[in-house]
Design a protein around this motif. Structure first.
Motif, short mmCIF file in Angstrom:
data_model
loop_
_atom_site.label_atom_id
_atom_site.label_comp_id
_atom_site.label_asym_id
_atom_site.label_seq_id
_atom_site.Cartn_x
_atom_site.Cartn_y
_atom_site.Cartn_z
N GLY A 463 27.53 -25.40 20.13
CA GLY A 463 27.25 -23.98 20.11
C GLY A 463 26.10 -23.58 19.20
N PHE A 464 25.17 -24.50 18.97
CA PHE A 464 23.97 -24.20 18.19
C PHE A 464 24.31 -23.52 16.86
N ILE A 465 25.18 -24.20 16.09
CA ILE A 465 25.46 -23.72 14.74
C ILE A 465 24.91 -24.72 13.74
N ASN A 466 24.35 -24.23 12.66
CA ASN A 466 23.85 -25.08 11.59
C ASN A 466 25.05 -25.67 10.84
N SER A 467 25.00 -26.96 10.53
CA SER A 467 26.10 -27.58 9.79
C SER A 467 26.33 -26.87 8.46
N THR A 468 25.25 -26.50 7.79
CA THR A 468 25.39 -25.79 6.51
C THR A 468 26.06 -24.45 6.71
N MET A 469 25.70 -23.73 7.75
CA MET A 469 26.34 -22.45 8.05
C MET A 469 27.82 -22.65 8.35
N LEU A 470 28.14 -23.66 9.13
CA LEU A 470 29.52 -23.92 9.54
C LEU A 470 30.41 -24.27 8.37
N TYR A 471 29.90 -25.09 7.46
CA TYR A 471 30.74 -25.63 6.40
C TYR A 471 30.56 -24.96 5.04
N MET A 472 29.78 -23.89 4.99
CA MET A 472 29.47 -23.28 3.70
C MET A 472 30.72 -22.85 2.94
N GLU A 473 31.76 -22.41 3.65
CA GLU A 473 32.97 -21.96 2.97
C GLU A 473 33.66 -23.11 2.23
#
Length: 646
Positions: A463-473
């Motif tokens: 789904g075109f998500i950045n790994s950093t964006m996905l896992y930032m939490e």
């Protein structure tokens, strides 16, 4: 089978347990404080201001606040061409525990009730549950949460279909279930915010190749049948982010949930000394080999003698114990591959868990390994297969009671096997589960090392998500990053800084794909690891000969960086000591370039007339340079240089 009771465990949920280096949430006046950040609440319960106290080097805190917002955050409802005017009840945050404070504000206009429930947790998560209730039948032209950010707090962007880069002049984004996109990170070097937009029906999607099997449940409030979206506009002194839902009608008593979860970045200080003294060997080899290679931490993947089956490290425990005890006697830490997403068919409890229907395991089309087809037959999702140990796995859920079993298992491993941490191969479970993991590990071990590996999720499957964006939490609770397969190391420095390095979030890491890029990596303090065919020892030797752990890292992104070049595609980061300086030059040029070094001798703190490139096996030869003459930097490569005091 006695471990089945672990499914109902609540271990690791003590709200008063806070992991280092974090501190309890504090409240004074209208200010909420956590490590290095403060939030000033306005009368509606939303942030009037968010401040960072991290210095640009990310190694210390300063006394002067560094503002993120240029205006307070508001909740705007437009009816009949007019913004609703809100009357707000007085409020005072309540200390729920050392780790969390919460507040609740009732806001009213003639047409609506706006109930805002907020909470802040110790790592910098700001969670809002917002309910808008219509008093009468009403047509709404727009509902919007505008966020005005100072320009230097929104230099870079991640998310909304953008790879890590400088924030564009304009962004116009709309909801699409095919894309795992629900928010954005905007930030600078030492300050920024991530947020995601949700409603009461949020369910965590699958990730890492499986997003399209269980995608986002789009929030009806924000998405509003295609009317909602996010726009970003860059102005001279601020960046305006409009989170809007567009026009709609509400009947009397209708309720909409506009939930927002913020993360205030960075989360913690960089510890460069610890980073450079920690050396990973990512393969199961004898402990003496780890030491001979220069490693201080060994990651034990699955599919080997002491951790044979994926995500079920309860086989061959005697050999596992012997290995860990030997490593500890020789001052080497041991971490296991153990996560949630796939589970071996060798799991003792597999049939008991199958009896729970689809609570633990995902439904699917079956297939795969012959044992799975013979014994499970159908309604499972075949996953990993390791031929060397005859292992096969099926998908399991990171949002089920299996997380309780998993956390109890880690508690047992930390207490009885004395594991020093975890190697997480992507994360398929919630932030709350990660908090529980680190809590129980820190109760048993004096120091915990958790590294997160991710393959690049910016692709159609995910789904075109950045790994950093996905896992930032999860970033506050882990030690370092290892990003990763399919990352685009040929891209520019802004991509490296935001997508790969971890630096804007208080993390550092290593490189993986193809062994990384030795020169570009060192701009960010990154090397590869000892894994596969890749040998990082020549770089480790360079670092040890210089004594890099006792230096100050001066990145190219600093205004007062002591070394700059006269070429926009040749970048320099310096490692400064009282009498020596290591300079990492990295090139993004398609040809060899002659560059001049601009030395800030005041920042350097010593005078020198000796500049040379030390020999680094397989990378560069020894060569002396004249400080007054240009230096040739090989195309798309770089140089390591040493400057020594006279």
């Amino acid at each position: 089978m006695t471990r089945m009771r672990w499914l109902n465990s609540r271990i690791g949920t003590d709200p008063n347990f806070i992991i280092p280096p974090f501190t309890p949430v504090e409240y004074s006046g209208n200010l909420l404080s956590v490590l290095g950040r403060k939030v000033r609440l306005g009368r509606m319960g939303l942030p009037d201001q968010i401040d960072s106290y991290f210095n640009p080097e990310m190694t210390g805190l300063v006394n002067k606040p560094n503002h993120i917002l240029s205006q307070p955050i508001a909740f705007n409802v437009t009816v009949g061409g007019q913004l609703e005017s809100w009357a707000s009840t007085a409020f005072k945050p309540i200390t729920e525990s050392k780790s969390r404070m919460s507040w609740r504000v009732k806001n009213e206009s003639k047409k609506f009730e706006l109930l805002i429930s907020g909470a802040m947790e110790y790592e910098g998560m700001l969670d809002y549950q917002i309910r808008l209730v219509a008093k009468n039948n009403v047509f709404i032209e727009n509902i919007e949460v505008p966020i005005y950010m100072l320009s230097d707090a929104a230099t870079y962007i991640l998310g909304l279909g953008h790879k890590g880069q400088k924030t564009p002049d304009k962004v116009n984004w709309k909801w699409d279930v095919k894309n795992h996109q629900e928010g954005v990170w905007l930030g600078g070097i030492n300050k920024g915010i991530q947020y995601v937009l949700r409603d009461e029906n949020y369910i965590r999607p699958l990730n890492t190749n499986f997003y399209q099997n269980q995608p986002l449940v789009l929030p009806k409030s924000w998405e509003n049948d295609g009317n909602g979206g996010i726009s970003i506009e860059t102005n001279k002194d601020h960046v305006l982010v409009r989170n809007y839902s567009g026009s709609r009608s509400m009947l009397a008593g209708d309720t909409l949930h506009f939930n927002i979860k913020f993360l205030i970045t960075p989360f913690k200080l960089l510890n460069t000394k610890d980073h450079f003294q920690t050396r990973f060997v990512h393969k199961y080899v004898p402990v003496d080999t780890v030491i001979a290679w220069g490693g201080t931490v060994v990651n034990i993947h699955h599919a080997n003698e002491i951790n044979p089956y994926i995500n079920y490290p309860f086989f061959n425990l005697g050999k596992q114990t012997d290995y860990i005890q030997e490593a500890h006697r020789k001052n080497v830490k041991v971490k296991l591959y153990n996560t949630i997403r796939e589970l071996t068919y060798k799991t003792h409890e597999i049939f008991a868990m199958r009896s729970l229907g689809f609570e633990i395991f995902n439904d699917g089309e079956g297939g795969g390994h012959s044992w799975l087809q013979e014994h499970l037959r159908d309604h499972y999702h075949s996953a990993w297969h390791a031929w060397s140990v005859d292992d096969a796995a099926i998908l399991n859920k990171g949002t089920s009671r299996w997380t309780n079993y998993y956390v109890e298992g880690l508690n047992w491993l930390a207490k009885n096997q004395e594991i020093d941490g975890l190697y997480l191969d992507d994360i398929a479970f919630s932030r709350e589960t990660v908090k529980r993991i680190v809590s129980i590990l820190y109760k048993h071990r004096p120091e915990v090392v958790i590294d997160l590996h991710s393959a690049n999720q910016f692709n159609p499957r995910d789904g075109f998500i950045n790994s950093t964006m996905l896992y930032m939490e999860h970033f506050p609770f882990i030690s370092r990053l290892w990003f990763g397969e399919y990352f685009e190391y040929e891209k520019d420095k802004d991509y490296w800084f935001t997508e790969v390095s971890g630096l804007p979030f208080g993390l550092m890491g290593e490189m993986l794909q193809g062994g990384g890029h030795p020169y570009r990596g060192m701009l960010y303090g990154m090397t590869t690891r000892m894994y596969g065919k890749y040998d990082v020892r020549p770089i480790w030797k360079l670092m040890d000969d210089f004594g890099i752990e006792n230096s100050e890292m001066k990145g190219y992104w600093l205004d007062n960086s002591p070394v700059k070049t006269n070429h926009e595609n040749i970048i320099a980061t310096s490692y400064l000591k009282s009498d020596r300086m290591l300079i990492a030059l990295a090139s993004w040029s398609e040809q060899d370039e002659k560059v001049n070094l601009d030395m800030d001798w005041k920042q350097i703190g010593f005078k020198s007339n000796r500049l040379f490139s030390p020999k680094v096996d397989t990378l560069q030869a020894y060569q002396e340079f004249n400080l007054k003459e240009p230096i040739t930097v090989p195309k798309n490569m770089g140089l390591f240089l040493l400057l020594e005091k006279k």
